[in-house]
Structure formats: structure tokens, C-alpha cells
Design an enzyme around this catalytic site. Structure first.
Site, PDB file in Angstrom:
ATOM      1  N   VAL A  65       0.808  -1.225   0.000  1.00  0.00           N
ATOM      2  CA  VAL A  65       0.000   0.000   0.000  1.00  0.00           C
ATOM      3  C   VAL A  65       0.842   1.276   0.000  1.00  0.00           C
ATOM      4  CG1 VAL A  65      -2.160  -0.921   0.956  1.00  0.00           C
ATOM      5  CG2 VAL A  65      -0.338  -0.223   2.517  1.00  0.00           C
ATOM      6  N   ASN A  91      -6.728   0.220   7.023  1.00  0.00           N
ATOM      7  CA  ASN A  91      -6.289  -0.393   8.278  1.00  0.00           C
ATOM      8  C   ASN A  91      -4.797  -0.734   8.288  1.00  0.00           C
ATOM      9  OD1 ASN A  91      -6.667  -2.167  10.809  1.00  0.00           O
ATOM     10  ND2 ASN A  91      -5.928  -3.626   9.271  1.00  0.00           N
ATOM     11  N   SER A 144      -4.708   5.731  16.051  1.00  0.00           N
ATOM     12  CA  SER A 144      -4.205   5.056  17.253  1.00  0.00           C
ATOM     13  C   SER A 144      -4.310   6.007  18.443  1.00  0.00           C
ATOM     14  CB  SER A 144      -2.732   4.684  17.050  1.00  0.00           C
ATOM     15  OG  SER A 144      -2.164   4.246  18.264  1.00  0.00           O
ATOM     16  N   TYR A 158       5.925   6.770  14.694  1.00  0.00           N
ATOM     17  CA  TYR A 158       4.627   6.087  14.509  1.00  0.00           C
ATOM     18  C   TYR A 158       3.494   6.987  15.012  1.00  0.00           C
ATOM     19  CZ  TYR A 158       0.928   2.620  15.479  1.00  0.00           C
ATOM     20  OH  TYR A 158      -0.264   1.932  15.547  1.00  0.00           O
ATOM     21  N   ALA A 159       3.675   7.571  16.196  1.00  0.00           N
ATOM     22  CA  ALA A 159       2.636   8.438  16.766  1.00  0.00           C
ATOM     23  C   ALA A 159       2.409   9.661  15.876  1.00  0.00           C
ATOM     24  CB  ALA A 159       3.039   8.868  18.179  1.00  0.00           C
TER      25      ALA A 159
HETATM   26  P1  NAD Z   1      -1.186  -6.562  12.431  1.00  0.00           P
HETATM   27  O1  NAD Z   1       0.299  -6.589  12.342  1.00  0.00           O
HETATM   28  O2  NAD Z   1      -1.921  -7.833  12.722  1.00  0.00           O
HETATM   29  O3  NAD Z   1      -1.812  -5.957  11.082  1.00  0.00           O
HETATM   30  C1  NAD Z   1      -1.165  -4.995  10.284  1.00  0.00           C
HETATM   31  C2  NAD Z   1      -1.554  -5.229   8.855  1.00  0.00           C
HETATM   32  O4  NAD Z   1      -0.959  -4.235   8.004  1.00  0.00           O
HETATM   33  C3  NAD Z   1      -1.067  -6.596   8.350  1.00  0.00           C
HETATM   34  O5  NAD Z   1      -2.134  -7.222   7.666  1.00  0.00           O
HETATM   35  C4  NAD Z   1       0.054  -6.231   7.396  1.00  0.00           C
HETATM   36  O6  NAD Z   1       0.198  -7.187   6.343  1.00  0.00           O
HETATM   37  C5  NAD Z   1      -0.399  -4.881   6.873  1.00  0.00           C
HETATM   38  N1  NAD Z   1       0.718  -4.123   6.304  1.00  0.00           N
HETATM   39  C6  NAD Z   1       1.813  -3.667   6.937  1.00  0.00           C
HETATM   40  N2  NAD Z   1       2.644  -3.073   6.045  1.00  0.00           N
HETATM   41  C7  NAD Z   1       2.036  -3.144   4.831  1.00  0.00           C
HETATM   42  C8  NAD Z   1       2.356  -2.696   3.516  1.00  0.00           C
HETATM   43  N3  NAD Z   1       3.484  -2.009   3.239  1.00  0.00           N
HETATM   44  N4  NAD Z   1       1.493  -2.969   2.493  1.00  0.00           N
HETATM   45  C9  NAD Z   1       0.365  -3.623   2.743  1.00  0.00           C
HETATM   46  N5  NAD Z   1      -0.011  -4.066   3.962  1.00  0.00           N
HETATM   47  C10 NAD Z   1       0.814  -3.817   4.978  1.00  0.00           C
HETATM   48  O7  NAD Z   1      -1.523  -5.479  13.541  1.00  0.00           O
HETATM   49  P2  NAD Z   1      -2.908  -4.819  14.003  1.00  0.00           P
HETATM   50  O8  NAD Z   1      -2.737  -4.531  15.426  1.00  0.00           O
HETATM   51  O9  NAD Z   1      -4.068  -5.611  13.554  1.00  0.00           O
HETATM   52  O10 NAD Z   1      -2.855  -3.425  13.211  1.00  0.00           O
HETATM   53  C11 NAD Z   1      -3.886  -2.960  12.374  1.00  0.00           C
HETATM   54  C12 NAD Z   1      -3.925  -1.440  12.430  1.00  0.00           C
HETATM   55  O11 NAD Z   1      -4.279  -1.030  13.758  1.00  0.00           O
HETATM   56  C13 NAD Z   1      -2.577  -0.767  12.129  1.00  0.00           C
HETATM   57  O12 NAD Z   1      -2.810   0.405  11.369  1.00  0.00           O
HETATM   58  C14 NAD Z   1      -2.053  -0.396  13.512  1.00  0.00           C
HETATM   59  O13 NAD Z   1      -1.184   0.696  13.458  1.00  0.00           O
HETATM   60  C15 NAD Z   1      -3.363  -0.049  14.213  1.00  0.00           C
HETATM   61  N6  NAD Z   1      -3.309  -0.072  15.675  1.00  0.00           N
HETATM   62  C16 NAD Z   1      -3.077  -1.223  16.365  1.00  0.00           C
HETATM   63  C17 NAD Z   1      -3.057  -1.190  17.748  1.00  0.00           C
HETATM   64  C18 NAD Z   1      -2.846  -2.424  18.600  1.00  0.00           C
HETATM   65  O14 NAD Z   1      -2.752  -2.290  19.825  1.00  0.00           O
HETATM   66  N7  NAD Z   1      -2.755  -3.599  18.015  1.00  0.00           N
HETATM   67  C19 NAD Z   1      -3.259   0.018  18.440  1.00  0.00           C
HETATM   68  C20 NAD Z   1      -3.485   1.167  17.691  1.00  0.00           C
HETATM   69  C21 NAD Z   1      -3.523   1.117  16.316  1.00  0.00           C
END
Ligand code: NAD
Length: 252
Positions: A65, A91, A144, A158-159
Site C-alpha cells: 500500500v 487499516n 491510534s 509512529y505516533a
Molecule cells: P497486524 O500486524 O496484525 O496488522 C497490520 C496489517 O498491516 C497486516 O495485515 C500487514 O500485512 C499490513 N501491512 C503492513 N505493512 C504493509 C504494507 N506495506 N502494504 C500492505 N499491507 C501492509 O496489527 P494490528 O494490530 O491488527 O494493526 C492494524 C492497524 O491497527 C494498524 O494500522 C495499527 O497501526 C493499528 N493499531 C493497532 C493497535 C494495537 O494495539 N494492536 C493500536 C493502535 C492502532
């Protein structure tokens, strides 16, 4: 909650974690689901199968992406397969690395901004013609808690990216009112996914969970509930909003 029958929902980064839970939640509410994977394509195939087991149709698109060409190809595949897009959920995102700013390599800074912020721009811009061709549509961006509290240790870049995602969400919400496209965001707190398995040690996780008023990490399914609401007609008067799903960790 209303049905999404006849609607097409694209969730970027739906191979694992929050993205997979959102894909399954929309499938349960009868949407056709576009699953997306990049490096973890095997898990994206698992998500697609899980979606199909719920009796709805699914398309798997694969690509980076952060790469405009790759994003355009995925949008073309969606257009060819379903001929429409009603809900886009930006996402995909990740931490890349934890590092203090004084030690952070420029390349890592750029990667973090690329995957968390530029990706949202690329995917949104490429999807707009499809979204605009619907009578109404909706975009949901994954921000986030870090956007508001500056993030945990070593997460300034990241933040910063997530802070920009929240701002992008509000600005775009204004820009797209005349197209009847609502734009909202979700700001998860600490959610049990591969994200924290990768970037946060067990003792830090336990400490953080202990500070959450609800006393635990959230589940991906608890984030998916907010996505369903924002995309549904129950939220027809909601745009430019970021819903916090953080167990009370940060209250306004
Ligand atoms: P995760 O690692 O399970 O999912 C992240 C997803 O992003 C994966 O499917 C990965 O393949 C995809 N991704 C990463 N780099 C990519 C790229 N260059 N091209 C295409 N896809 C890519 O983690 P998650 O916790 O499910 O995260 C999902 C979202 O939620 C993210 O944006 C993350 O920043 C956000 N988030 C997560 C948390 C938490 O506590 N888990 C908190 C706040 C925000």
C-alpha cells in the site's frame, strides 16, 4: 445493526489482527469483502476462506500500500470483480521499529511515515472514483491512541504518522461532504494482535494493561464493532469523528 448486503467493503491489511476481525464482522453482516494482504499472503488467504465460510463473496487483492502502482492495480481488480466499492477501511499500518528519535535512521522514519500515512493517501485517492460513483459511501481510517498521547517508548515517528492520519480524516471528511462520503477514524488503545507480539515486550504489555480502567487489552473484535457502526446508517450523522477504543485508558 443493519445488513451490508449488496455492499462491497475493502479492508487493507486484513491478513491478521484487527483487519481480519473487521473483514469477518462485515461478512457476518452480509457484505461482500475485499481482503488485502501483502507480505503475509498465506494468512490473507486464510482470512478470505473464513469470510467465504460466512456465506458471502470475497476477493483477495495483494500488494504494497506504499506503492501507488500496486494500489492502482488492486483498485482495478476490485472494479473488475465487483464493479463497486462502498466502504474503504484504511487499516494497514505497523510500527516498523521502536527507536528513540536521536537513534532513528532516516530510512526507518520514512518507512514509518510511508506505511502509516502515505498508504492512506494512496489508497484513498485511488479508491475515490469508485466510492464517488455510489450514492453514499464511507471511509474509515485506523489511527491510534498514540495520535493523542505521543505513543509508547520509541514510537514518536509512529505516533506522528497516526496523528496525521487523524487530521487527514477530519480534513477529508469536510472535502467529501458533497459526495455523500462520510470519513471517520478509529483509535485503538492496546489490542491483542501480532502488532504487539512483535513490538512490545510481555512485561511492558502487562504493565500497560494494568493501567487500563477496564483492566485488560482489547480484542480485535472489539475494534471491529466500531468499524461496523461507523460504516452503517446508524452513523449517518457522524463524519470527521475518531472513535477511541481503548478501555478508558485515555478519556476526553
Ligand atoms: P497486524 O500486524 O496484525 O496488522 C497490520 C496489517 O498491516 C497486516 O495485515 C500487514 O500485512 C499490513 N501491512 C503492513 N505493512 C504493509 C504494507 N506495506 N502494504 C500492505 N499491507 C501492509 O496489527 P494490528 O494490530 O491488527 O494493526 C492494524 C492497524 O491497527 C494498524 O494500522 C495499527 O497501526 C493499528 N493499531 C493497532 C493497535 C494495537 O494495539 N494492536 C493500536 C493502535 C492502532
Amino acid at each position: 445493526m443493519n445488513s451490508f448486503k449488496g455492499k462491497v467493503v475493502w479492508i487493507t491489511g486484513s491478513s491478521t489482527g484487527i483487519g481480519r476481525a473487521i473483514a469477518l464482522a462485515f461478512a457476518e453482516h452480509e457484505a461482500s469483502v475485499v481482503v488485502h494482504g501483502n507480505s503475509n499472503i498465506k494468512q490473507a488467504e486464510v482470512t478470505k476462506k473464513m469470510v467465504e465460510e460466512k456465506g458471502v463473496s470475497a476477493l483477495l487483492v495483494a500488494g504494497d500500500v506504499t506503492d501507488r502502482e500496486s494500489v492502482s492495480k488492486m483498485v482495478a481488480e476490485i472494479q473488475e470483480h465487483f464493479g463497486r466499492l462502498d466502504v474503504l477501511i484504511n487499516n494497514a499500518g505497523t510500527m516498523v521499529t521502536r527507536s528513540k528519535i536521536e537513534d532513528l535512521e532516516e530510512e526507518d522514519w520514512r518507512n514509518i511515515i510511508d506505511i502509516n500515512l502515505h498508504s492512506v493517501f494512496h489508497v484513498t485517492q485511488a479508491s475515490l472514483p469508485l466510492l464517488k460513483s455510489q450514492k453514499e459511501a464511507s471511509i474509515i481510517n485506523m489511527s491510534s491512541l498514540a495520535a493523542r498521547n505521543g505513543g509508547g517508548g520509541g514510537a514518536v515517528a509512529y505516533a506522528s504518522a497516526k496523528g496525521a492520519v487523524s487530521t487527514f480524516t477530519r480534513g477529508l471528511a469536510k472535502e467529501l461532504v458533497d459526495d455523500n462520503i462520510r470519513v471517520n477514524g478509529i483509535a485503538p488503545g492496546i489490542i491483542s494482535t501480532p502488532f504487539h507480539d512483535r513490538y512490545t515486550s510481555t512485561d511492558v504489555r502487562e504493565k500497560m494493561a494494568g493501567q487500563v480502567p477496564l483492566g485488560r487489552e482489547g480484542t480485535p473484535e472489539e475494534v471491529a464493532g466500531a468499524a461496523l457502526y461507523l460504516a452503517s446508517s446508524l452513523a449517518s450523522y457522524v463524519t470527521g469523528e475518531i472513535i477511541e477504543v481503548n478501555g478508558g485508558l485515555l478519556m476526553d
